[in-house]
Design a protein around this motif. Structure first.
Motif: not given
Length: 236
Positions: A178-193
């Protein structure tokens, strides 16, 4: 999903004749692939890897007699450096149990994906509509994401030479589109045994990846598509 599929009464009638008591959709085979409908968009534009659909799809399902089975939401964390008074003691306790956290190794990407797959099969086993997935299919699904990852935003936790947890985050590439600065991360997955000595590891991994994001210049994290009843929702 084609309208004819979602609203065809003959399909539901055929399922009922075969003894089916519950039909779930949209679901592309398993929850490892596309599922869920976007029903509320909020004010922010779509983020990288967020499922999307025409606004009419949920209405088609309702018209065919379907009702929500579960609800998911995404949340935004805009204070990634928020202090956590328990974080240091939690990290010390996990270290005493032999847990260490390291970043993704891009030189060994296939093996790293295998480690993540092994944890996912156990860590997600109690998720709604979960079915196992073979390692080969998992690698086929996730290899296309590798050009878009930043190894510093994927963390693996190990204990006694085993991978016991991971967090998988990626930059929001749609901001750049979109022509914007990339200032965001996406936390997609988190798993723990599900092992007692690992209590608190999920929160530690989330705090560590967000702290790393701050160091890299990011200012926000989207915790993506969390089932409203899961432990991850409470972490977010």
């Amino acid at each position: 999903m084609p309208k004819a599929w979602t609203t065809n009464p003959a399909a539901c009638a055929a399922l009922e004749r075969e003894g089916c008591g519950l039909a779930v959709g949209p679901l592309d085979g398993t929850t490892w692939r596309r599922y869920r409908c976007v029903t509320e968009r909020g004010v922010d534009p779509p983020f990288f890897l967020e499922p999307d659909n025409p606004d009419g799809w949920p209405i088609q399902f309702e018209d065919a007699g379907f009702a929500p089975l579960a609800r998911y939401c995404s949340t935004i964390a805009d204070r990634l450096d928020r202090p956590d008074p328990d974080l240091e003691s939690r990290a010390d306790r996990l270290a005493r149990h032999g847990v260490r956290i390291r970043p993704w190794d891009p030189a060994d990407a296939a093996e790293e994906l295998r480690r993540i797959h092994a944890v996912s099969r156990v860590g997600f086993a109690r998720n709604l509509l979960y079915t196992p997935i073979a390692e080969g299919e998992f690698l086929t699904l996730y290899r296309p994401l590798l050009p878009y990852v930043d190894p510093r935003l994927i963390l693996l936790a190990e204990r006694d030479s085993r991978t016991v947890g991971f967090i998988f985050a990626v930059p929001d590439r749609l901001q750049a589109a979109r022509g914007q600065p990339v200032d965001t991360i996406i936390v997609k997955s988190l798993a723990i045994l599900p092992e007692r000595p690992l209590a608190g590891l999920g929160g530690l991994l989330l705090a560590r990846v967000q702290a790393q994001a701050v160091e890299l210049g990011y200012r926000r994290a989207i915790h993506a598509l969390l089932h409203q009843a899961t432990a991850s929702r409470h972490l977010s």
